[in-house]
Design a protein around this motif. Structure first.
Motif, PDB file in Angstrom:
ATOM      1  N   GLN A  23       3.951  27.215  35.704  1.00  0.00           N
ATOM      2  CA  GLN A  23       4.923  26.899  34.642  1.00  0.00           C
ATOM      3  C   GLN A  23       4.596  27.577  33.317  1.00  0.00           C
ATOM      4  OE1 GLN A  23       2.845  24.927  36.195  1.00  0.00           O
ATOM      5  NE2 GLN A  23       2.208  23.145  35.015  1.00  0.00           N
ATOM      6  N   TYR A  24       3.368  28.114  33.199  1.00  0.00           N
ATOM      7  CA  TYR A  24       2.988  28.816  31.965  1.00  0.00           C
ATOM      8  C   TYR A  24       2.919  30.328  32.180  1.00  0.00           C
ATOM      9  CZ  TYR A  24       1.757  24.051  30.807  1.00  0.00           C
ATOM     10  OH  TYR A  24       1.829  22.706  30.609  1.00  0.00           O
ATOM     11  N   ALA A  25       3.127  30.766  33.399  1.00  0.00           N
ATOM     12  CA  ALA A  25       3.097  32.210  33.688  1.00  0.00           C
ATOM     13  C   ALA A  25       4.340  32.858  33.078  1.00  0.00           C
ATOM     14  CB  ALA A  25       3.070  32.424  35.202  1.00  0.00           C
ATOM     15  N   ALA A  31       7.333  32.221  28.968  1.00  0.00           N
ATOM     16  CA  ALA A  31       6.770  31.299  29.952  1.00  0.00           C
ATOM     17  C   ALA A  31       7.877  30.635  30.768  1.00  0.00           C
ATOM     18  CB  ALA A  31       5.942  30.235  29.241  1.00  0.00           C
ATOM     19  N   VAL A  32       7.588  30.407  32.055  1.00  0.00           N
ATOM     20  CA  VAL A  32       8.545  29.750  32.963  1.00  0.00           C
ATOM     21  C   VAL A  32       9.075  28.459  32.335  1.00  0.00           C
ATOM     22  CG1 VAL A  32       8.674  28.535  35.187  1.00  0.00           C
ATOM     23  CG2 VAL A  32       7.576  30.788  35.049  1.00  0.00           C
ATOM     24  N   LEU A  33       8.177  27.660  31.765  1.00  0.00           N
ATOM     25  CA  LEU A  33       8.551  26.369  31.159  1.00  0.00           C
ATOM     26  C   LEU A  33       9.585  26.535  30.041  1.00  0.00           C
ATOM     27  CD1 LEU A  33       8.132  23.326  30.469  1.00  0.00           C
ATOM     28  CD2 LEU A  33       6.131  24.010  29.124  1.00  0.00           C
ATOM     29  N   THR A  34       9.430  27.596  29.250  1.00  0.00           N
ATOM     30  CA  THR A  34      10.276  27.777  28.066  1.00  0.00           C
ATOM     31  C   THR A  34      11.769  27.806  28.419  1.00  0.00           C
ATOM     32  OG1 THR A  34       8.466  29.113  27.241  1.00  0.00           O
ATOM     33  CG2 THR A  34      10.495  29.184  25.966  1.00  0.00           C
ATOM     34  N   TYR A  35      12.112  28.426  29.553  1.00  0.00           N
ATOM     35  CA  TYR A  35      13.523  28.593  29.897  1.00  0.00           C
ATOM     36  C   TYR A  35      14.254  27.248  30.037  1.00  0.00           C
ATOM     37  CZ  TYR A  35      12.573  33.536  30.837  1.00  0.00           C
ATOM     38  OH  TYR A  35      12.222  34.847  30.712  1.00  0.00           O
ATOM     39  N   SER A  36      13.672  26.334  30.819  1.00  0.00           N
ATOM     40  CA  SER A  36      14.409  25.081  31.047  1.00  0.00           C
ATOM     41  C   SER A  36      14.388  24.195  29.809  1.00  0.00           C
ATOM     42  CB  SER A  36      13.874  24.332  32.270  1.00  0.00           C
ATOM     43  OG  SER A  36      12.512  24.053  32.115  1.00  0.00           O
ATOM     44  N   ALA A  61       0.706  24.871  26.651  1.00  0.00           N
ATOM     45  CA  ALA A  61       2.002  24.245  26.344  1.00  0.00           C
ATOM     46  C   ALA A  61       2.423  24.573  24.913  1.00  0.00           C
ATOM     47  CB  ALA A  61       1.912  22.734  26.538  1.00  0.00           C
ATOM     48  N   GLU A  62       1.453  24.541  24.017  1.00  0.00           N
ATOM     49  CA  GLU A  62       1.773  24.828  22.617  1.00  0.00           C
ATOM     50  C   GLU A  62       2.353  26.242  22.486  1.00  0.00           C
ATOM     51  OE1 GLU A  62      -0.616  25.515  18.583  1.00  0.00           O
ATOM     52  OE2 GLU A  62      -1.532  24.020  19.921  1.00  0.00           O
ATOM     53  N   GLU A  63       1.753  27.163  23.210  1.00  0.00           N
ATOM     54  CA  GLU A  63       2.256  28.548  23.180  1.00  0.00           C
ATOM     55  C   GLU A  63       3.662  28.641  23.773  1.00  0.00           C
ATOM     56  OE1 GLU A  63      -0.174  31.708  24.911  1.00  0.00           O
ATOM     57  OE2 GLU A  63      -1.794  30.874  23.676  1.00  0.00           O
ATOM     58  N   ALA A  64       3.859  27.968  24.909  1.00  0.00           N
ATOM     59  CA  ALA A  64       5.160  28.056  25.593  1.00  0.00           C
ATOM     60  C   ALA A  64       6.263  27.379  24.788  1.00  0.00           C
ATOM     61  CB  ALA A  64       5.061  27.423  26.981  1.00  0.00           C
ATOM     62  N   LEU A  65       5.883  26.390  23.961  1.00  0.00           N
ATOM     63  CA  LEU A  65       6.905  25.591  23.262  1.00  0.00           C
ATOM     64  C   LEU A  65       6.981  25.913  21.776  1.00  0.00           C
ATOM     65  CD1 LEU A  65       6.112  22.165  24.991  1.00  0.00           C
ATOM     66  CD2 LEU A  65       7.946  23.765  25.555  1.00  0.00           C
ATOM     67  N   ARG A  66       6.261  26.946  21.365  1.00  0.00           N
ATOM     68  CA  ARG A  66       6.243  27.307  19.937  1.00  0.00           C
ATOM     69  C   ARG A  66       7.660  27.558  19.425  1.00  0.00           C
ATOM     70  NH1 ARG A  66       2.106  31.391  19.316  1.00  0.00           N
ATOM     71  NH2 ARG A  66       0.721  29.586  19.314  1.00  0.00           N
ATOM     72  N   GLY A  67       7.961  26.902  18.297  1.00  0.00           N
ATOM     73  CA  GLY A  67       9.274  27.117  17.670  1.00  0.00           C
ATOM     74  C   GLY A  67      10.397  26.296  18.299  1.00  0.00           C
ATOM     75  N   ALA A 103       9.105  24.142  37.133  1.00  0.00           N
ATOM     76  CA  ALA A 103       9.024  25.282  38.046  1.00  0.00           C
ATOM     77  C   ALA A 103      10.396  25.815  38.461  1.00  0.00           C
ATOM     78  CB  ALA A 103       8.225  24.885  39.281  1.00  0.00           C
ATOM     79  N   ARG A 104      11.474  25.202  37.941  1.00  0.00           N
ATOM     80  CA  ARG A 104      12.838  25.723  38.161  1.00  0.00           C
ATOM     81  C   ARG A 104      13.370  26.167  36.798  1.00  0.00           C
ATOM     82  NH1 ARG A 104      14.485  23.343  43.229  1.00  0.00           N
ATOM     83  NH2 ARG A 104      13.106  21.608  43.750  1.00  0.00           N
ATOM     84  N   PRO A 105      13.044  27.403  36.407  1.00  0.00           N
ATOM     85  CA  PRO A 105      13.276  27.797  35.014  1.00  0.00           C
ATOM     86  C   PRO A 105      14.742  27.911  34.584  1.00  0.00           C
ATOM     87  CG  PRO A 105      12.369  29.633  36.293  1.00  0.00           C
ATOM     88  CD  PRO A 105      12.297  28.415  37.161  1.00  0.00           C
ATOM     89  N   PHE A 106      15.610  28.350  35.496  1.00  0.00           N
ATOM     90  CA  PHE A 106      16.967  28.676  35.046  1.00  0.00           C
ATOM     91  C   PHE A 106      17.904  27.514  35.324  1.00  0.00           C
ATOM     92  CE2 PHE A 106      15.135  32.759  36.731  1.00  0.00           C
ATOM     93  CZ  PHE A 106      14.528  33.071  35.525  1.00  0.00           C
ATOM     94  N   LEU A 107      18.203  26.780  34.272  1.00  0.00           N
ATOM     95  CA  LEU A 107      18.961  25.539  34.406  1.00  0.00           C
ATOM     96  C   LEU A 107      20.346  25.736  33.800  1.00  0.00           C
ATOM     97  CD1 LEU A 107      19.474  22.565  34.733  1.00  0.00           C
ATOM     98  CD2 LEU A 107      17.778  22.069  32.989  1.00  0.00           C
TER      99      LEU A 107
END
Ligand code: CTP
Ligand code: MG
Length: 383
Positions: A23-25, A31-36, A61-67, A103-107
């Motif tokens: 989820q952080y790749a 990051a995968v997480l950022t999309y959803s 997580a902090e990096e993926a969710l920055r901003g 793990a399902r990035p495109f929502l």
């Protein structure tokens, strides 16, 4: 109905075998997480987004969710079920929750819409997105085992939507083995879970090869659209000649309500055409005095803004000016530069051409100038 989203991102992603938990790749640099998370934050019917992360994943997580203004970050547990439970505990006060796998990035927004609509129906204890099973299904026993009747089988995706009290009660009541799916817990309690259409964009990243597949889907998110525009203005001796955003010294200029830049008007219509959003007259009525003498770059910039607002990308525009005079060649590069700046694209994405009509017709007699434009844009599939 006040809805919250809970995105579970506390897994280790062991099967994906990436350096980082999947989820952080990164996927196309994000990051995968950022999309959803972005999909939930931008959906008008979701009023809070909780992200459940694993212990020790705080920096990732902090990096993926920055901003991004997520409502809260919650620490999950060793099983998905525990992670969901932790998220539910933070969602107190909401009427409904959408539980989603990071793990399902495109929502797609359309799936969220369908789930919330289903949940609003009487007697609905939950709603899940499903896809039909189209392949032959069989048991694998080293070699091929018995076929399984696929009639009535579906593949169940996330997000899964539930009234908050129902899903909390289902988790509390669950006594089976660790569950990978929340809807089955609601069913076990006797709740009726409705099915809505899923989406291939929602496939989960599980195995190492799924990353390449996800990148491919990311590029599939857009559809290409083409629009065309055409305009004519009359040449008069007491007017300035604006063409393609450039003031051209000439003994005549174009007459019209605005600055009569025929090239930019055709271009505006081409962009609006690609968007399927009416024409220049609908957006800037000639009857409205505020557009008298207006610089036409404003029309082009407005159309470009509409494309971007729809999540779209301007790929290319191509203009043809039709006149005997003036000669367009000396001003071609200046026009390309001006138009590229109006559209926010590279000069290479702007083409300006010119032709005469062999002295035939109104353009041939020098009574007016005509312009044609074609715009190619990409729009998100759900547009
Ligand atoms: N998840 C979670 N907490 C866990 C396990 C999983 O929040 N203890 C999340 C994952 O981060 C993922 C979703 O649940 O977004 C679906 O789980 P899965 O695909 O199994 O992910 P992982 O457990 O991370 O992968 P693996 O099973 O291969 O280790
Ligand atoms: Mg797992």
């Amino acid at each position: 109905m006040k809805c919250a989203a809970i995105i579970v991102a506390a897994g280790k992603g062991e099967r994906a075998g990436a350096v980082l938990p999947k989820q952080y790749a990164p996927l196309a640099g994000k990051a995968v997480l950022t999309y959803s998370v972005e999909a939930c934050l931008s959906h008008p019917k979701i009023s809070a987004t909780f992200v459940v992360i694993g212990e020790g994943q705080e920096i990732l997580a902090e990096e993926a969710l920055r901003g991004l203004s997520v409502t809260d970050i919650v620490t999950g547990g060793a099983e998905r079920q525990i992670s969901v439970r932790q998220g539910l505990a933070r969602a107190q006060g909401f009427d409904a929750v959408l539980i989603h796998d990071a793990a399902r990035p495109f929502l797609p927004a359309s799936v969220i819409d369908r789930l919330i609509e289903a949940l609003a129906q009487p007697g609905c204890a939950g709603a899940v997105p499903v896809l039909p099973v189209v392949d032959t299904v069989a048991r694998a026993q080293g070699s091929l085992g018995d076929g399984v009747d696929r009639t009535g089988l579906v593949r169940v995706q996330t997000p899964q939507a539930f009234p908050l009290p129902v899903i909390i009660a289902a988790h509390d009541a669950w006594s089976g083995a660790a569950a990978t799916d929340d809807a089955q817990m609601v069913r076990a309690m006797g709740g009726e879970v409705r099915l809505v259409d899923g989406d291939i964009m929602l496939e989960k990243i599980t195995q190492p090869t799924d990353f390449a597949e996800a990148e491919r889907r990311l590029h599939m998110r857009f559809v290409s659209r083409t629009g065309m525009g055409f305009d004519v203005h009359r040449l008069q001796s007491d007017e300035e000649l604006w063409l393609g955003g450039v003031l051209i010294p000439h003994h005549k200029g174009l007459a019209g309500h605005s600055d009569a830049d025929v090239a930019l008007h055709a271009l505006t219509d081409a962009l609006l055409g690609a968007l399927g959003d009416g024409d220049i007259g609908a957006h800037f009525p000639p009857s409205d005095p505020q557009w008298r003498g207006a610089a036409s770059h404003r029309f082009v910039e407005h159309a470009a803004h509409l494309v971007r607002h729809a999540g779209g990308i301007i790929d290319h525009v191509d203009l043809t000016l039709i006149c005997e005079a003036p000669k367009i060649g000396p001003y071609r590069e200046a026009m390309r530069t001006q138009i590229a700046a109006m559209l926010g694209v590279r000069i290479a994405c702007v083409s300006v051409k010119a032709t005469t009509t062999e002295r035939l017709g109104f353009t041939g007699r020098g009574e007016g100038i005509a312009a044609q434009a074609v715009a190619t844009i990409r729009l998100p599939l759900e547009h």
